[in-house]
Scaffold this active site. Structure first.
Site, mmCIF file in Angstrom:
data_model
loop_
_atom_site.group_PDB
_atom_site.id
_atom_site.type_symbol
_atom_site.label_atom_id
_atom_site.label_comp_id
_atom_site.label_asym_id
_atom_site.label_seq_id
_atom_site.Cartn_x
_atom_site.Cartn_y
_atom_site.Cartn_z
ATOM 1 N N GLY A 127 0.714 -1.054 0.118
ATOM 2 C CA GLY A 127 0.050 -0.024 0.073
ATOM 3 C C GLY A 127 0.767 1.207 0.135
ATOM 4 N N TYR A 128 1.490 1.716 -1.196
ATOM 5 C CA TYR A 128 2.342 2.664 -1.163
ATOM 6 C C TYR A 128 1.538 3.989 -2.052
ATOM 7 C CZ TYR A 128 6.640 0.818 0.685
ATOM 8 O OH TYR A 128 7.612 0.259 1.453
ATOM 9 N N SER A 129 1.272 3.648 -3.440
ATOM 10 C CA SER A 129 0.939 4.628 -4.499
ATOM 11 C C SER A 129 -0.642 4.791 -4.020
ATOM 12 C CB SER A 129 0.997 3.997 -5.900
ATOM 13 O OG SER A 129 2.272 3.941 -6.235
ATOM 14 N N GLU A 253 12.852 -5.046 -3.359
ATOM 15 C CA GLU A 253 12.023 -5.309 -4.471
ATOM 16 C C GLU A 253 12.844 -5.533 -5.703
ATOM 17 O OE1 GLU A 253 7.905 -3.101 -6.447
ATOM 18 O OE2 GLU A 253 9.601 -1.748 -5.486
#
Length: 387
Positions: A127-129, A253
């Site tokens: 849940g970043y962008s 990543e």
């Protein structure tokens, strides 16, 4: 731990023996733009791998891994790709969150979350962008407010891969103050006051909305948090330390698993060259030149990966190479490439490659941001003016 070649023989033999029977039909399934393919069966396969000690091979042994060296991890990902094994469903938990927790999590967090990741019992998404904070991650607006022994999360995340199949999401949220004089807010660094939270998705206050892509599939999602809750202890690092933890996750990543990705790229290029020879387009000097450029580009990509090149350089390079390969596939296919196979929008592998690879230069850090990172942090050039 065995030598690198002994390790290669062990994983190669295991994959050969196990990718048969009930798992034989999974070869080559899944991956970007194709995550919908046999998801439940691929999940069963990965749990089978876990039962035999073939998940989380790079994790330390005390956390359930094999303690594999970097060289052995490279071998694992290469042999997995060479065996045409199905795309992994637990990449985000195993390759991103797991190493982050091992490095920065509390002992309680490690004990709670690492075992079900290793066993592929709980799947994770990132849940970043957000709609207004994609490449500019420091601009996230999702808020988390402490209420007693819980965090209450409100906001929206977007382009959340496989959220609809996941049980948990690690969320970058703003927990610091937002009030105060306007002048004070302008001088505050945008990444301050962010926290890295572990949030369960199966609860009231969480809505997952699939996003239909150009390929017709929906592996990306929008996740809406409206008062979702998670225990106060589910913050990784200290509250307000989320930026540092998030950057650590981004570093994982782009790890050794990308070498397995390059095996897939090589296979795509070989199949495309075979198609060009079969349909006669290889006789076109321009097509031949583009195929040669793709081949030399792949060799360059592999050499840079093995040399431990700056991750932003590697991401920038492979994403543009793969996007160009999709465009080359359309040129080799010719006019037929513009037509779907049927009324239900059935795409062949080349059409899917072309359409999904348009996203390669955007997700996991857009090319614009990668160029800025390379210029400012690697080359030491002056920073780009910011408002």
């Amino acid at each position: 731990m065995s030598s690198v070649e002994e390790f290669r023989t062990e994983i190669r033999d295991w994959l050969r023996d196990r990718l048969q029977g009930e798992f034989a039909g999974l070869r080559g399934l899944g991956g970007p733009g194709r995550e919908h393919e046999a998801f439940a069966e691929r999940l069963a396969w990965e749990r089978h791998m876990a039962a035999h000690g073939w998940t989380c091979v790079g994790w330390p042994e005390e956390h359930g891994g094999r303690g594999a060296s970097i060289e052995q991890q490279i071998v694992f990902h290469e042999e997995y790709a060479l065996a045409d094994a199905p795309a992994r469903v637990n990449h985000i938990g195993e390759q991103l969150l797991g190493p982050t927790l091992i490095a920065h999590g509390t002992e309680e967090q490690k004990a709670r979350f690492l075992p079900p990741i290793r066993a592929v019992e709980e799947l994770w998404c990132q849940g970043y962008s957000e709609p207004d904070a994609g490449s500019d991650l420091a601009a996230v607006r999702t808020r988390a407010v402490r209420e007693g022994d819980e965090w209450v999360v409100t906001g929206r995340k977007i382009w959340t891969s496989l959220a609809h199949e996941s049980q948990w999401c690690f969320v970058l949220a703003r927990t610091g103050p937002t009030a105060g004089p306007a002048a004070e807010r302008r001088t505050r660094r945008p990444h301050e006051g962010l926290s890295y939270l572990l949030v369960p998705l199966d609860q009231p206050g969480v809505e997952i909305r699939p996003i239909v892509q150009l390929t017709g599939t929906s592996e990306f999602n929008e996740v809406v948090f409206d008062g979702a809750r998670t225990p106060a202890a589910h913050v990784v690092g200290a509250p307000g330390d989320g930026w540092r933890i998030a950057l650590a996750t981004l570093g994982y990543e782009r790890g050794v698993s990308t070498l397995g990705q390059q095996v897939g790229f090589r296979r795509e290029l070989e199949a495309l060259a075979a198609l060009a020879r079969a349909n006669g387009t290889a006789a076109d000097p321009h097509i031949r030149e583009r195929l040669v450029r793709a081949w030399t580009g792949l060799r360059t990509m592999r050499a840079n990966a093995r040399c431990g090149t700056e991750p932003s350089v590697a991401k920038l390079y492979w994403s543009h190479w793969h996007r160009d390969l999709g465009e080359l596939a359309m040129a080799i296919r010719g006019a037929d490439a513009t037509l779907a196979a049927g009324e239900s929008y059935e795409l062949d592998d080349w059409q899917r490659l072309f359409l999904f690879s348009r996203a390669d230069t955007i997700y996991a850090g857009s090319s614009e941001i990668q160029r800025n990172i390379i210029a400012e942090r690697v080359l030491g050039l002056p920073k780009e003016p910011r408002p």
